[in-house]
Design an enzyme around this catalytic site. Structure first.
Site, mmCIF file in Angstrom:
data_model
loop_
_atom_site.group_PDB
_atom_site.id
_atom_site.type_symbol
_atom_site.label_atom_id
_atom_site.label_comp_id
_atom_site.label_asym_id
_atom_site.label_seq_id
_atom_site.Cartn_x
_atom_site.Cartn_y
_atom_site.Cartn_z
ATOM 1 N N CYS A 248 31.733 -16.648 66.776
ATOM 2 C CA CYS A 248 30.447 -17.272 67.136
ATOM 3 C C CYS A 248 29.409 -16.220 66.813
ATOM 4 O O CYS A 248 28.937 -15.508 67.693
ATOM 5 C CB CYS A 248 30.435 -17.660 68.605
ATOM 6 S SG CYS A 248 31.535 -19.039 68.960
ATOM 7 N N ALA A 250 26.286 -15.867 65.057
ATOM 8 C CA ALA A 250 24.829 -15.810 64.877
ATOM 9 C C ALA A 250 24.120 -15.384 66.164
ATOM 10 O O ALA A 250 24.584 -15.738 67.243
ATOM 11 C CB ALA A 250 24.324 -17.193 64.449
ATOM 12 N N PRO A 251 23.046 -14.610 66.081
ATOM 13 C CA PRO A 251 22.317 -14.196 64.869
ATOM 14 C C PRO A 251 22.890 -12.968 64.157
ATOM 15 O O PRO A 251 22.285 -12.465 63.218
ATOM 16 C CB PRO A 251 20.924 -13.894 65.430
ATOM 17 C CG PRO A 251 21.157 -13.455 66.839
ATOM 18 C CD PRO A 251 22.341 -14.217 67.323
ATOM 19 N N GLY A 252 24.026 -12.448 64.602
ATOM 20 C CA GLY A 252 24.718 -11.458 63.775
ATOM 21 C C GLY A 252 24.649 -10.019 64.253
ATOM 22 O O GLY A 252 25.090 -9.116 63.541
ATOM 23 N N GLY A 253 24.119 -9.788 65.448
ATOM 24 C CA GLY A 253 24.005 -8.412 65.947
ATOM 25 C C GLY A 253 25.354 -7.704 66.014
ATOM 26 O O GLY A 253 25.508 -6.586 65.520
ATOM 27 N N LYS A 254 26.328 -8.382 66.594
ATOM 28 C CA LYS A 254 27.628 -7.713 66.761
ATOM 29 C C LYS A 254 28.374 -7.646 65.436
ATOM 30 O O LYS A 254 29.082 -6.666 65.166
ATOM 31 C CB LYS A 254 28.458 -8.420 67.833
ATOM 32 C CG LYS A 254 27.798 -8.324 69.203
ATOM 33 C CD LYS A 254 28.610 -8.936 70.300
ATOM 34 C CE LYS A 254 27.756 -9.115 71.542
ATOM 35 N NZ LYS A 254 26.717 -10.191 71.417
ATOM 36 N N ASP A 272 29.705 -19.563 62.375
ATOM 37 C CA ASP A 272 28.830 -20.123 63.418
ATOM 38 C C ASP A 272 28.570 -21.584 63.080
ATOM 39 O O ASP A 272 28.510 -21.964 61.906
ATOM 40 C CB ASP A 272 27.506 -19.363 63.528
ATOM 41 C CG ASP A 272 26.851 -19.578 64.901
ATOM 42 O OD1 ASP A 272 26.998 -18.687 65.770
ATOM 43 O OD2 ASP A 272 26.210 -20.630 65.106
ATOM 44 N N ASP A 317 32.451 -14.140 70.853
ATOM 45 C CA ASP A 317 31.253 -13.949 71.690
ATOM 46 C C ASP A 317 30.774 -15.358 72.014
ATOM 47 O O ASP A 317 29.951 -15.937 71.308
ATOM 48 C CB ASP A 317 30.219 -13.168 70.867
ATOM 49 C CG ASP A 317 29.024 -12.751 71.707
ATOM 50 O OD1 ASP A 317 29.093 -12.847 72.933
ATOM 51 O OD2 ASP A 317 28.012 -12.334 71.111
ATOM 52 N N CYS A 370 27.507 -13.370 77.697
ATOM 53 C CA CYS A 370 26.381 -12.727 78.379
ATOM 54 C C CYS A 370 26.126 -13.512 79.661
ATOM 55 O O CYS A 370 25.011 -13.894 79.968
ATOM 56 C CB CYS A 370 25.143 -12.647 77.491
ATOM 57 S SG CYS A 370 24.596 -14.214 76.829
HETATM 58 C C1 LIG Z 1 26.247 -15.797 72.248
HETATM 59 S S1 LIG Z 1 25.775 -16.444 70.718
HETATM 60 C C2 LIG Z 1 26.517 -15.291 69.615
HETATM 61 C C3 LIG Z 1 25.739 -14.007 69.443
HETATM 62 C C4 LIG Z 1 26.266 -13.146 68.308
HETATM 63 N N1 LIG Z 1 27.668 -12.848 68.465
HETATM 64 C C5 LIG Z 1 25.508 -11.857 68.134
HETATM 65 O O1 LIG Z 1 25.963 -10.812 68.587
HETATM 66 O O2 LIG Z 1 24.429 -11.874 67.517
HETATM 67 C C6 LIG Z 1 26.835 -17.814 70.586
HETATM 68 C C7 LIG Z 1 26.823 -18.517 69.248
HETATM 69 O O3 LIG Z 1 27.849 -19.496 69.271
HETATM 70 C C8 LIG Z 1 27.482 -20.526 68.367
HETATM 71 N N2 LIG Z 1 28.342 -21.688 68.629
HETATM 72 C C9 LIG Z 1 28.247 -22.589 69.621
HETATM 73 N N3 LIG Z 1 29.251 -23.487 69.518
HETATM 74 C C10 LIG Z 1 30.000 -23.137 68.458
HETATM 75 C C11 LIG Z 1 31.159 -23.677 67.835
HETATM 76 N N4 LIG Z 1 31.760 -24.770 68.310
HETATM 77 N N5 LIG Z 1 31.632 -23.071 66.725
HETATM 78 C C12 LIG Z 1 31.012 -21.966 66.225
HETATM 79 N N6 LIG Z 1 29.909 -21.423 66.765
HETATM 80 C C13 LIG Z 1 29.420 -21.992 67.865
HETATM 81 C C14 LIG Z 1 26.001 -20.697 68.636
HETATM 82 O O4 LIG Z 1 25.367 -21.308 67.532
HETATM 83 C C15 LIG Z 1 25.558 -19.251 68.874
HETATM 84 O O5 LIG Z 1 25.014 -18.715 67.699
#
Ligand SMILES: C[S@@+](CC[C@H](N)C(=O)[O-])C[C@H]1O[C@@H](n2cnc3c(N)ncnc32)[C@H](O)[C@@H]1O
Length: 429
Positions: A248, A250-254, A272, A317, A370
């Protein structure tokens, strides 16, 4: 346009349409050029969201019946916020806010009467607000109850921390520059900052600054990222040649941090579901001069995106309630509902179950949220372990957070971090 009116319109998008404050402000600020005006509008919007439940109570005390017009309600909240929390002179706060309502004569008179009424009765109204927990803590009742249920001893502190302004943290790209060198560059620009002892890449700034003022931002020497989020890459124990899945992403920090930590991965696949958020991953990778395989797809539907090859490491994540990052996104207190938690828990479970078979025997999956809710964290992992005999929990020995029944929880504000949860799962060979 009047700055108070712009702030009120952005807040009305949040109150009326359920838009996130980030999105509402992004469009509201498009036409505002002055840096001072932008900062003022942002301070008003974030401030009103942080103190919303208290201000809304005070407003209800000043009204005979609730305001139906959300634009006018938002403007009233903007007025009250200035009077209670800002160093704007009261007469200026009243007259400028009334001026912002000039297109609706009825509203102009009402806002004028409300704000003057507040100034007359401020002491009584604020004392009354102090006696009601939801108003005093400025949180919705359901959320206070949920936090108290999970964390009876820490609840008061969590509520306080949720209403603080978080520090600005940076992640130094250690593949390009050492942290000491970057601290030196900051100091030469007159920007005060300190290194974080337990996280090798992290720096905390004394005061937030615009990224355009940070040396080397455009060139990719640093990124803005909370310290808690910077702990993920280290927990993955990455090695050269590993194939890594960030599920998961986006936005890609990790994802970017993973590549900075181990530049010799075989491949990083970032998945994502949201194409527009995935574009931000692509932009980040470009700025940092990193490369990953980006896939838009539903993590729980493997046939949509999986090429059949296993991964040595998986970062999940998970989409979550984000209750650990309320201090960064105070609109969560207005937008999140009690009934949102169960569907999120089910989604997390679906993704966990779907991607587990993609991990090689002997591999590691890191589950992160988070959130500070046990439902999304240790209870989720408890249920997962009970259903997967090939999964074991791996320890997290750390100078941060504390061990729950499973994983490690960072409480909001602890060591200046966002609220975060990590659990490391190993697959038996
Ligand atoms: C907590 S954020 C991730 C933050 C990211 N790891 C970072 O460090 O920048 C959760 C992400 O899960 C994505 N998401 C939600 N449901 C999903 C699914 N079924 N499959 C893939 N991604 C999903 C959302 O679009 C969102 O970008």
């Amino acid at each position: 346009m009047n700055t108070r009116l712009i702030a009120a319109r952005a807040l009305s998008r949040v109150l009326q349409d359920g838009q996130s404050l980030t999105a509402a402000l992004e469009s509201a600020l498009q036409t505002v050029e002055s840096g001072k005006d932008r900062a003022f509008i942002q301070a008003l919007c974030y401030g009103v969201c942080r103190t919303y439940h208290r201000l809304d109570f005070v407003l209800s005390e000043l009204l005979d019946k609730p305001l139906k017009d959300m634009d006018v309600k938002a403007l009233a909240l903007v007025g009250l916020y200035q009077l209670k929390y800002m160093r704007v002179k009261p007469h200026a706060a009243v007259s400028e806010t009334v001026l912002a309502a000039r297109k609706k004569p009825w509203a102009k008179a009402l806002i004028n009467a409300l704000l003057r009424g507040y100034l007359r009765e401020q002491d009584r109204l604020e004392q009354k607000a102090d006696t009601l927990q939801f108003a005093a803590a400025s949180h919705p009742d359901w959320l206070i109850k949920k936090i108290e249920l999970d964390w009876p001893l820490q609840a008061q502190q969590i509520l306080l921390e949720n209403n603080q302004q978080p520090p600005m943290a940076l992640r130094v790209n250690l593949a390009r520059i050492s942290r000491d060198q970057y601290l030196q560059e900051l100091s030469e620009q007159g920007i005060e900052a300190v290194a974080v002892s337990f996280c090798p890449s992290a720096i905390i700034l004394d005061k937030p600054v615009g990224v355009d003022l940070l040396p080397g931002f455009t060139e990719g020497l640093i990124s803005v990222q909370d310290v808690a989020a910077q702990l993920a890459a280290g927990l993955l124990a990455l090695q050269a040649g590993h194939r890594v899945l960030d599920v998961c992403a986006a936005p890609g920090g990790k994802a970017a941090h993973i590549l900075e930590c181990q530049p010799q991965l075989k491949e990083l696949v970032a998945v994502d579901i949201d194409a527009s958020r995935m574009q931000r991953v692509s932009d980040t990778m470009q700025r940092l001069k990193l490369s990953a395989t980006l896939v838009v797809g539903n993590a729980a539907n493997l046939q949509d995106w999986w090429d059949g090859q296993l991964f040595d490491r998986i970062l999940l994540d998970a989409p979550c309630s984000a209750l650990g990052v309320i201090r960064r996104h105070p609109d969560i207190k207005l937008l999140r509902r009690a009934e949102d938690i169960k569907p999120l828990q089910a989604l997390q479970k679906n993704i966990l179950h779907a991607v587990w078979p993609l991990l090689v025997p002997g591999g590691i999956m890191l589950y992160a949220t988070c959130s500070i809710l046990k439902q999304e964290n240790e209870q989720q992992i408890d249920a997962f372990l009970a259903e997967h005999s090939d999964a074991v929990e791996l320890p997290i020995d750390a100078a941060w957070g504390f061990a729950g029944s499973h994983g490690r929880q960072i409480m909001t504000g602890e060591l200046a971090m966002d609220g975060f949860y990590y659990a490391r799962l190993g697959k038996l060979p």
